[in-house]
Each structure stands twice: as C-alpha cells, then as structure tokens.
Design an enzyme around this catalytic site. Structure first.
Site, PDB file in Angstrom:
ATOM      1  N   GLU A  36       0.872  -1.168   0.000  1.00 14.62           N
ATOM      2  CA  GLU A  36       0.000   0.000   0.000  1.00 14.62           C
ATOM      3  C   GLU A  36       0.917   1.229   0.000  1.00 14.62           C
ATOM      4  O   GLU A  36       1.784   1.350   0.865  1.00 14.62           O
ATOM      5  CB  GLU A  36      -0.885   0.002   1.252  1.00 14.62           C
ATOM      6  CG  GLU A  36      -1.850   1.157   1.224  1.00 14.62           C
ATOM      7  CD  GLU A  36      -2.767   1.231   2.450  1.00 14.62           C
ATOM      8  OE1 GLU A  36      -2.729   0.326   3.303  1.00 14.62           O
ATOM      9  OE2 GLU A  36      -3.507   2.223   2.522  1.00 14.62           O
ATOM     10  N   ARG A 264       5.051 -12.780   9.845  1.00 19.39           N
ATOM     11  CA  ARG A 264       5.737 -11.551   9.504  1.00 19.39           C
ATOM     12  C   ARG A 264       7.059 -11.479  10.251  1.00 19.39           C
ATOM     13  O   ARG A 264       7.248 -12.142  11.269  1.00 19.39           O
ATOM     14  CB  ARG A 264       4.865 -10.324   9.765  1.00 19.39           C
ATOM     15  CG  ARG A 264       4.462 -10.102  11.208  1.00 19.39           C
ATOM     16  CD  ARG A 264       3.367  -9.051  11.316  1.00 19.39           C
ATOM     17  NE  ARG A 264       3.809  -7.739  10.872  1.00 19.39           N
ATOM     18  CZ  ARG A 264       3.165  -7.013   9.953  1.00 19.39           C
ATOM     19  NH1 ARG A 264       2.090  -7.471   9.380  1.00 19.39           N
ATOM     20  NH2 ARG A 264       3.596  -5.830   9.626  1.00 19.39           N
ATOM     21  N   LYS A 274       4.709   0.555   9.291  1.00 17.42           N
ATOM     22  CA  LYS A 274       4.772   1.834   8.589  1.00 17.42           C
ATOM     23  C   LYS A 274       4.173   2.953   9.423  1.00 17.42           C
ATOM     24  O   LYS A 274       4.661   4.077   9.403  1.00 17.42           O
ATOM     25  CB  LYS A 274       4.019   1.728   7.254  1.00 17.42           C
ATOM     26  CG  LYS A 274       4.892   1.250   6.119  1.00 17.42           C
ATOM     27  CD  LYS A 274       4.125   1.269   4.818  1.00 17.42           C
ATOM     28  CE  LYS A 274       3.157   0.111   4.775  1.00 17.42           C
ATOM     29  NZ  LYS A 274       2.431  -0.012   3.523  1.00 17.42           N
TER      30      LYS A 274
END
Ligand code: ATP
Ligand code: MG
Length: 558
Positions: A36, A264, A274
């Site tokens: 994104e 992850r 982020k």
C-alpha cells in the site's frame, strides 16, 4: 515441469508443489508483491519481496508489483516512487507488470453489482458504530441489520446512487451477505464498499466510493491471474472470505488464486510498522524516511547495508508459519559478511592525536603500498610524512603491562609503515596530551632490514599533510529495549538519546578522494563505513555501517 527444481525448502513451496501435482495452475506460478503506497518499505517488506519474487524465480514464474491503493486519504505518489526504487535496488524486477488496484475500480464496481444481483450483497444504512455493535462478539452471534433483507432492486439502486455521489460519507455501505452468526467475525457480513469523497492520487475525483481491502485484494489477484497470494498471518481469518468471494463470482477453483499466510518478520530493537515509522518521521525524531537509523529499505541503503546482505538475511531467516522475533545482530552479521569481502580497507582516525616523527626529514614524503582487501586484492598508495595523526585511545601515559599500543618509551608498528618509539609527551596547561614526539626506525618498513622485528602492537594512522577532513556519523539502536530486544508499545518514550553521534573532525587517507555516495570501506580497526549522500567533493561524510565485532556469530555458536 518441476522435476528438476530444487527440493522445497518451506511450507509455501510444499503447498505449491502439491497444487502442481494435483494438476492446478497449469499455466505456471504467478505471485505478486502488493504494497500500500502509504509509507516507505521496511525490512519486513524486504522479506515479503524476497519471498514473492524468489518463489516466482524458483518456479520460472512471474511476480507482479501491485500498488494496493484503495485508501485515497493515506496514499501518495512519493511512496509509489520510493517503493519502486527500493524493489529495484534490492535486485528484483517486475518487468512490465506494474499494476494498481485503482486500475481495477471499474471492474471491481461491476463485481460488486454482480454480487448484489446474485443476492449476495446489500446496501446498509447503519452507521459504522451501529455496524460494530451489531457484529456481536467472539462468544455471541451478531444481529442482522434491518436493511439486510431489502430487495435486490433497492440495493442496486442505492449502490448506483452511492457511486453517483448522492450521499455523504458514511450514509451507506455495501456489505456482503454471508452469515451474522459465523464463528469467524470476518464472515459476519463484511463491508465491501464505503463512501469517501476524497481525491485519489491516481483517479482524482472520479470515484466517491472505494472498495475495502478484503474485497479489492482477492479480485485484484484474480484479475491478474495470480496463483498464490502470499500474505502475513493476520490475514488467516480473512481467507474464508477470500475464497467465498471468488467462489461466489464463479472463478474456477483450479485456476483462481489461493491465499497462503506466513509469519511476519519481527526484529529485536526494531520497529516494523509503517504507521510507527511515519510517527518517527513526522515527529522529527529522525531526519527522514531514509535516516540511517531507520529500518526502512532506503534507511538501510543509506546506512550502507547492501542488497546482497539483505537478501542473504531473508534467505537465512526462512519462512515460518508462527510469529517469532529475529535477533537484529543476525542482519548485521550478513552485512558484515558481505562487506568483509567487498569493502576496501583504508585508514581513518576518528579521534586524532598528533604525532611528530622527529628523525624524519621535514620535506620528505613517501608513498607506501597498501593492500585493499585480502579477498579481492588490489593495492593503493598511502602517503607518509613527518607529522601524522593516530587514534587518541592508541596512546596511554600510565599504561598497564598488557597495553601493546603506544606508551612513553614504548614502540608500536604503524600499519603499512614504520615502527615508531614514543620519546616525549607534550601537554597543554590543563595537562591534556596534545602531541607526541616519536622517532622511527628507518629500516623497519616492508622490505627493510628490520622489517621483521617483533613488535606486539600495530596501529593505524594518517599523514597530517595529505589527510582529508571528514565528518563521521556513528549510530546506535534507535530504540532502547529490554534484554529480550522487544520494542515497548510506547516506543517514543524508549527512543535512545544517543542513537546518533557526529564526529566533525575525523581524518582519512587521501585515496578516498572524490568517491561518491554508497561506496563502502572498512576503516582499519574501526568498522565498516559508507559514503553518505551529503558528501560533496570538498566535504566528506561517512556513516558507520556496522562494527567489526560479530555479536551474532558468538550467539549462534553458544
Ligand atoms: P505495515 O504494518 O508496516 O503498514 P502492511 O502489511 O500494512 O505493513 P503493506 O504495504 O500492506 O504493509 O504490505 C505489503 C506486503 O508486505 C504485504 O503482503 C504484507 O503482508 C508484507 N509485509 C508487511 N510487513 C511485513 C513484515 N513485517 N514481514 C513480512 N511481510 C510483511
Ligand atoms: Mg497493509
């Protein structure tokens, strides 16, 4: 043809092999990396990039780059550009397959209408809070919305009017009609479209309704003929919806994409979100997304980490199905390993103490040969003259017996040059040592009569006359953690006030003159350094990459 491929090394490859064995995906394996564009990529994304592009490579397949840009208020072209630069820098290519979920807005809209027509979606008038309240809990089933059974025609009409801009934000949403009593909360009629009168960085004001991630992602995958949609573990609960959606719209189970989750990457001492990284940038706690202390790909690049080292690290940590915390010293180990063979070695003095070699002629200058690197070889000239700088810590006035560097009356070897003896210590009025007067053994340099004379200590140095001034930036971890290395939730309070130390007056040998950003060096005995982009032909700036000591090798041998 998979017979000649290497043996599967992880569960994702096992799953792919199984699919191929069962006759699925006969047109080849196709993955995607779907960032994104709402921030810069970080080391966790590097893992996902290596995994997705790596699998495509392994199976002679393809990997797309797709910007998941369905959230107009948070996204920006600055991020779109940085993401592409970072992936290329890591060494991967999407060829001409760069896509945007926003390219599919018209198609996604059609799929949404299709769901309504099949009686599988409805327009709801409940507010976001009401929808949340109606959803129920893990132990209680949800409650159906009063709008749930409105007619297909009415929903279609409302949805078209939502698209036409007749309603304000939040007035209606489109929801999938699945099961309000499902034990999986994601399946309790998830919202798939919302109204947002927001300008999108690519489609401008063309749309005022936007698809939700859970709706856009599976369909984008299907539109691009992705075979394996690899994502992180938190999407495991979303997989039933992924499959429900593709099934409901009639995609063939033998060719449609399949979602597979992996753990992850979490790193000690490191923030990998982020949102949090943006907080550091916007709060001014770091100099930008590419601050060398940041775990972003652009930060690591500026810090002097190499693509090869990051790829090696991603390979070494492997892919797992359970979350874990990886020691950041393992990443540093990979960087050190790479630079050990690939960085040239030079001499730099970070905390200078002047030494005058009193028996060396004042006007004499010689050029001594020095090896650049034991692995890939190469040599250079290092100028030597009467006045040199050594590291202040390499001299000690009241030295203990085991101190084998310079002390009053003691001898030490200057790397690539002579053996010198400390004859006199010069101090200022405060008693601080400001200069040493030494003599050198003129026959002690390489090839000389006393070249092999046994001297315990060897130190680095630079010649005053020819040394270049340099700014050197030393780094420590940005976040202070407990001994396990896990980052506390209030990570701003845990910021390390000493994470950056700037040395303004370091000196470096002149061979590095005119080198540009991203050139790596080992400063002998000091660690690995890289030329910073702030460097100009008249002002050298170096970033510390990693020290010479390998803490990971020690840990892993225990
Ligand atoms: P963040 O939480 O930092 O915002 P994200 O998952 O929202 O991360 P995306 O841009 O949506 O960021 O991620 C693109 C891809 O990278 C996704 O497939 C995501 O699963 C993967 N990814 C993100 N963070 C990690 C991580 N720490 N480890 C491995 N993969 C990750
Ligand atoms: Mg995301």
């Amino acid at each position: 043809m998979t017979e000649n491929k290497p043996v599967s090394s992880n569960f994702i490859q096992n799953a792919i092999d199984e699919d191929l064995k069962n006759g699925k995906y006969t047109d080849g394996i196709h993955t995607r990396f779907p960032p994104e564009p709402n921030g810069y990529l970080h080391v966790g994304h590097a893992k996902s990039i290596c995994l997705n592009f790596g699998i495509a490579e392994k199976y002679d397949g393809l990997c797309n780059l797709r910007f998941d840009d369905t959230n107009p208020t948070k996204e920006d072209t600055e991020y779109v550009d940085s993401i592409q630069r970072d992936i290329k820098w890591l060494g991967f290519s999407w060829d001409n397959r760069k896509f945007y979920a926003s390219d599919y807005f018209p198609k996604l809209y059609e799929y949404a209408e299709e769901l309504i027509k099949r009686g599988l979606a409805y327009v709801d008038d409940l507010s976001a809070d009401e929808i949340r309240a109606y959803r129920g809990t893990l132990t209680e089933p949800g409650k159906e919305s009063p709008c749930r059974n409105r007619s297909m025609e009415e929903s279609l009409d409302l949805f078209r009017r939502m698209k036409a801009g007749e309603f304000p934000d939040g007035a209606h949403v489109l929801r999938a009609k699945i099961d309000m009593a499902s034990p999986n909360m994601v399946m309790r009629d998830p919202v798939i479209y919302r109204i947002a009168h927001a300008t999108h960085h690519r489609t401008g004001d063309e749309w005022c309704i936007y698809p939700m991630y859970d709706f856009a992602h599976p369909l984008s995958d299907a539109i691009e003929n992705i075979t394996h949609s690899i994502c992180t573990l938190e999407f495991e609960d979303h997989r039933p919806f992924y499959d429900w959606l593709l099934e409901s719209l009639g995609f063939d189970v033998n060719t449609r994409p399949r979602q597979i989750e992996f753990a992850r990457l979490n790193l000690t001492n490191t923030v990998t979100s982020k949102r949090k990284l943006r907080q550091l940038v916007e709060g001014g706690y770091v100099r930008g997304w590419d601050d060398p202390r940041m775990p972003t790909i652009s930060g690591m690049r500026r810090r002097g980490y190499t693509p090869a080292a990051i790829r090696k690290f991603c390979e070494e940590i492997g892919v797992a199905k359970a979350n874990s915390l990886v020691d950041v010293s393992m990443l540093e180990h990979c960087v050190r390993d790479d630079l050990n063979t690939n960085a040239d070695r030079v001499m730099a003095v970070l905390d200078p103490l002047k030494v005058i070699i009193t028996n060396y002629p004042e006007d004499k200058e010689e050029y001594l040969l020095a090896d650049n690197n034991p692995v890939h070889g190469g040599q250079r000239f290092v100028p030597f003259s009467r006045e040199i700088y050594i590291e202040r810590e390499d001299f000690m006035e009241d030295a203990p017996k085991k101190f084998f560097r310079l002390k009053p009356g003691g001898e030490v070897r200057l790397k690539h040059a002579y053996i010198i003896k400390c004859e006199e210590v010069v101090k200022d009025e405060t008693g601080k040592v400001v200069e040493l007067h030494c003599t050198c053994d003129p026959d002690s340099k390489t090839g000389g009569k006393t070249a092999n004379r046994k001297i315990k200590g060897t130190i680095h140095w630079v010649a005053v006359k020819t040394a270049l001034p340099a700014e050197v930036r030393l780094y420590d971890y940005l976040i202070e953690t407990d001994e396990n290395g896990s980052v506390p939730s209030d990570f701003i309070a845990a910021l390390n006030p000493n994470s950056l130390k700037v040395i303004e007056n370091a000196w470096i040998e002149p061979s590095v003159k005119m080198t540009a950003a991203e050139t790596h060096y080992q400063f002998l005995r000091k660690g690995y350094f890289v030329v910073d982009p702030d460097t100009t032909p008249t002002h050298l700036v170096f970033n510390q990459v990693v020290g010479l000591r390998d803490t990971w090798a020690k840990v892993s041998q225990k």
